[in-house]
Motif scaffolding. Structure first.
Motif, PDB file in Angstrom:
ATOM      1  N   CYS A 106       0.851  -1.191   0.000  1.00 34.75           N
ATOM      2  CA  CYS A 106       0.000   0.000   0.000  1.00 34.75           C
ATOM      3  C   CYS A 106       0.886   1.240   0.000  1.00 34.75           C
ATOM      4  N   LEU A 107       0.569   2.182  -0.865  1.00 36.79           N
ATOM      5  CA  LEU A 107       1.270   3.459  -0.906  1.00 36.79           C
ATOM      6  C   LEU A 107       0.271   4.574  -0.645  1.00 36.79           C
ATOM      7  N   ILE A 108       0.620   5.461   0.279  1.00 29.58           N
ATOM      8  CA  ILE A 108      -0.239   6.594   0.628  1.00 29.58           C
ATOM      9  C   ILE A 108       0.156   7.793  -0.230  1.00 29.58           C
ATOM     10  N   THR A 109      -0.819   8.413  -0.856  1.00 29.05           N
ATOM     11  CA  THR A 109      -0.530   9.533  -1.756  1.00 29.05           C
ATOM     12  C   THR A 109       0.076  10.716  -1.009  1.00 29.05           C
ATOM     13  N   ASN A 110       0.857  11.498  -1.713  1.00 34.40           N
ATOM     14  CA  ASN A 110       1.472  12.698  -1.152  1.00 34.40           C
ATOM     15  C   ASN A 110       0.468  13.855  -1.186  1.00 34.40           C
ATOM     16  N   THR A 111      -0.619  13.672  -0.415  1.00 37.19           N
ATOM     17  CA  THR A 111      -1.707  14.664  -0.422  1.00 37.19           C
ATOM     18  C   THR A 111      -2.190  14.991   0.994  1.00 37.19           C
ATOM     19  N   PHE A 112      -1.364  14.724   1.995  1.00 33.89           N
ATOM     20  CA  PHE A 112      -1.755  14.924   3.396  1.00 33.89           C
ATOM     21  C   PHE A 112      -2.321  16.323   3.633  1.00 33.89           C
ATOM     22  N   GLY A 113      -1.681  17.329   3.066  1.00 33.67           N
ATOM     23  CA  GLY A 113      -2.157  18.715   3.204  1.00 33.67           C
ATOM     24  C   GLY A 113      -2.807  19.208   1.936  1.00 33.67           C
ATOM     25  N   GLY A 114      -3.518  18.317   1.252  1.00 35.70           N
ATOM     26  CA  GLY A 114      -4.097  18.653  -0.049  1.00 35.70           C
ATOM     27  C   GLY A 114      -5.517  19.161  -0.031  1.00 35.70           C
ATOM     28  N   SER A 115      -6.010  19.584   1.127  1.00 40.51           N
ATOM     29  CA  SER A 115      -7.364  20.143   1.201  1.00 40.51           C
ATOM     30  C   SER A 115      -7.344  21.627   0.856  1.00 40.51           C
ATOM     31  N   ARG A 116      -8.508  22.162   0.573  1.00 45.24           N
ATOM     32  CA  ARG A 116      -8.643  23.588   0.241  1.00 45.24           C
ATOM     33  C   ARG A 116      -8.085  24.464   1.364  1.00 45.24           C
ATOM     34  N   LEU A 117      -8.385  24.127   2.595  1.00 41.58           N
ATOM     35  CA  LEU A 117      -7.958  24.959   3.718  1.00 41.58           C
ATOM     36  C   LEU A 117      -6.443  24.968   3.875  1.00 41.58           C
ATOM     37  N   MET A 118      -5.806  23.815   3.668  1.00 39.99           N
ATOM     38  CA  MET A 118      -4.362  23.740   3.835  1.00 39.99           C
ATOM     39  C   MET A 118      -3.618  24.331   2.636  1.00 39.99           C
ATOM     40  N   LEU A 119      -4.081  24.044   1.423  1.00 43.09           N
ATOM     41  CA  LEU A 119      -3.407  24.560   0.232  1.00 43.09           C
ATOM     42  C   LEU A 119      -3.504  26.075   0.126  1.00 43.09           C
ATOM     43  N   LYS A 120      -4.591  26.634   0.658  1.00 43.30           N
ATOM     44  CA  LYS A 120      -4.789  28.087   0.618  1.00 43.30           C
ATOM     45  C   LYS A 120      -3.654  28.806   1.352  1.00 43.30           C
ATOM     46  N   ARG A 121      -3.151  28.185   2.407  1.00 40.13           N
ATOM     47  CA  ARG A 121      -2.079  28.800   3.195  1.00 40.13           C
ATOM     48  C   ARG A 121      -0.774  28.905   2.400  1.00 40.13           C
ATOM     49  N   HIS A 122      -0.631  28.023   1.418  1.00 44.02           N
ATOM     50  CA  HIS A 122       0.587  28.008   0.601  1.00 44.02           C
ATOM     51  C   HIS A 122       0.390  28.661  -0.767  1.00 44.02           C
ATOM     52  N   GLY A 123      -0.833  29.144  -1.032  1.00 39.16           N
ATOM     53  CA  GLY A 123      -1.093  29.777  -2.309  1.00 39.16           C
ATOM     54  C   GLY A 123      -1.261  28.815  -3.470  1.00 39.16           C
ATOM     55  N   HIS A 124      -1.702  27.578  -3.175  1.00 41.07           N
ATOM     56  CA  HIS A 124      -1.846  26.569  -4.234  1.00 41.07           C
ATOM     57  C   HIS A 124      -3.279  26.057  -4.377  1.00 41.07           C
ATOM     58  N   VAL A 125      -4.241  26.750  -3.793  1.00 49.37           N
ATOM     59  CA  VAL A 125      -5.602  26.231  -3.769  1.00 49.37           C
ATOM     60  C   VAL A 125      -6.184  26.075  -5.179  1.00 49.37           C
ATOM     61  N   GLU A 126      -5.744  26.921  -6.125  1.00 42.06           N
ATOM     62  CA  GLU A 126      -6.289  26.831  -7.486  1.00 42.06           C
ATOM     63  C   GLU A 126      -5.839  25.546  -8.197  1.00 42.06           C
ATOM     64  N   HIS A 127      -4.830  24.876  -7.636  1.00 41.41           N
ATOM     65  CA  HIS A 127      -4.330  23.635  -8.248  1.00 41.41           C
ATOM     66  C   HIS A 127      -4.747  22.393  -7.457  1.00 41.41           C
ATOM     67  N   LEU A 128      -5.764  22.547  -6.605  1.00 40.73           N
ATOM     68  CA  LEU A 128      -6.164  21.456  -5.704  1.00 40.73           C
ATOM     69  C   LEU A 128      -6.434  20.142  -6.450  1.00 40.73           C
ATOM     70  N   ARG A 129      -7.269  20.205  -7.463  1.00 42.22           N
ATOM     71  CA  ARG A 129      -7.649  18.986  -8.179  1.00 42.22           C
ATOM     72  C   ARG A 129      -6.428  18.349  -8.846  1.00 42.22           C
ATOM     73  N   GLU A 130      -5.599  19.171  -9.471  1.00 44.96           N
ATOM     74  CA  GLU A 130      -4.417  18.656 -10.169  1.00 44.96           C
ATOM     75  C   GLU A 130      -3.415  18.047  -9.193  1.00 44.96           C
ATOM     76  N   ILE A 131      -3.230  18.689  -8.034  1.00 40.16           N
ATOM     77  CA  ILE A 131      -2.285  18.185  -7.028  1.00 40.16           C
ATOM     78  C   ILE A 131      -2.720  16.813  -6.523  1.00 40.16           C
ATOM     79  N   ASN A 132      -4.004  16.677  -6.222  1.00 41.30           N
ATOM     80  CA  ASN A 132      -4.497  15.407  -5.693  1.00 41.30           C
ATOM     81  C   ASN A 132      -4.511  14.308  -6.748  1.00 41.30           C
ATOM     82  N   ARG A 133      -4.927  14.653  -7.940  1.00 44.85           N
ATOM     83  CA  ARG A 133      -4.932  13.655  -9.020  1.00 44.85           C
ATOM     84  C   ARG A 133      -3.513  13.201  -9.358  1.00 44.85           C
ATOM     85  N   ALA A 134      -2.589  14.138  -9.351  1.00 38.20           N
ATOM     86  CA  ALA A 134      -1.195  13.787  -9.616  1.00 38.20           C
ATOM     87  C   ALA A 134      -0.637  12.899  -8.508  1.00 38.20           C
TER      88      ALA A 134
END
Length: 300
Positions: free
Chosen positions: A60-88
């Protein structure tokens, strides 16, 4: 057709991967930067880490998306790429298995705020954030959603419901526990016992109850909590303890348990009822390799 995660667990135990954050830092991620954004900017580095875990024997491999929610990504300025980050994140984890079968677990971490009425975050906003992230991961074909490092039943309940609404094939509810001062029991930062956590997970329809991280959570502690889970509910159990107990060096918690020392206590976790065994803070692919060797013996 590949068997589902839950059907596979009826046949044998599985091994999960280990720490991601520390591995990203070793690969060059600056402290405080957004590791999830690397799914887009440095996918080769994320792939190398996850492939090393797969090569060490992780099922089992856990995706690198631990902080991939809207609330967390907003703090880093990446919220507009949420879907792409999680899918990737899901795509990279799948690629890490190569031609082998393996289970990709879409990772949802805490939202970084306390839900009302104890805090300021409205439950509806939390639900929407979790559902949005889970939907992106489900669209990308994850085998399960894992909700990690949770300390409150309120947030976990919201997250499980949201993941199920998003169509998750299986939901893993993972709590983080701290060892009591007298070292006799484990409880989350918000006062949740393993028994209550297990009951909550079952009530909301999670498929697996789990633990990860937490102060003082080593493989011995994982065995203790796994036993309590087994006694409190009928769900399969997943454990991801840290690489031993932390040592304070230069005001930082450092985990130094060697893979061989972690492996010594795995039989206790298996005897307590653990179906999936991985590792958390301070662990490396070598810890995964050591876990694989022990689990293989028990799987026969």
């Amino acid at each position: 057709m590949k068997k589902s995660l839950l059907d596979t667990l009826k046949e044998h135990r599985l091994v999960c991967d280990g720490a991601m954050g520390t591995q990203l830092m070793l690969a060059g991620l600056a402290n405080g930067d957004c590791g999830e954004a690397w799914n887009l900017s440095h996918p080769d580095r994320v792939l190398k880490i996850q492939r090393s875990y797969a090569d060490a024997g992780a099922d089992c491999l856990i995706t690198n998306t631990f902080g991939g929610s809207r609330l967390m990504l907003k703090r880093h300025g990446h919220v507009e790429h949420l879907r792409e980050i999680n899918r990737a994140g899901a795509r990279i984890a799948r690629e890490a298995f190569g031609n082998r079968d393996g289970f990709v677990l879409g990772d949802l971490g805490p939202l970084g705020a306390i839900l009302q009425p104890y805090g300021d975050l409205p439950p509806e906003e939390a639900h929407a954030a979790y559902k949005e992230q889970a939907a992106a991961l489900v669209e990308a074909g994850v085998d399960a959603i894992i909700i990690e490092t949770q300390t409150s039943v309120e947030e976990m309940g919201v997250a499980i419901d949201a993941a199920k609404e998003a169509g998750a094939p299986c939901v893993i509810a993972s709590f983080a526990y701290d060892l009591s001062q007298d070292q006799s029991f484990y409880v989350t930062m918000m006062g949740v016992t393993p028994e209550r956590a297990a009951q909550l997970a079952e009530e909301h329809g999670a498929g697996i109850i789990a633990l990860n991280c937490g102060t003082g959570m080593d493989m011995n502690g994982a065995a203790m909590v796994a036993k309590q889970y087994r006694e409190a509910c009928g769900l399969p159990v997943m454990v991801q303890p840290n690489a031993g107990l932390p040592i304070l060096e230069n005001m930082k918690a450092v985990y130094k348990q060697l893979p061989v020392d972690m492996a010594k206590n795995i039989p206790d976790a298996i005897s307590a009822g653990a179906n999936i065994i991985g590792s958390c803070c301070g662990s490396t692919p070598e810890h995964t390799r050591a876990i694989r060797q022990v689990v293989e013996k028990f799987n026969g």
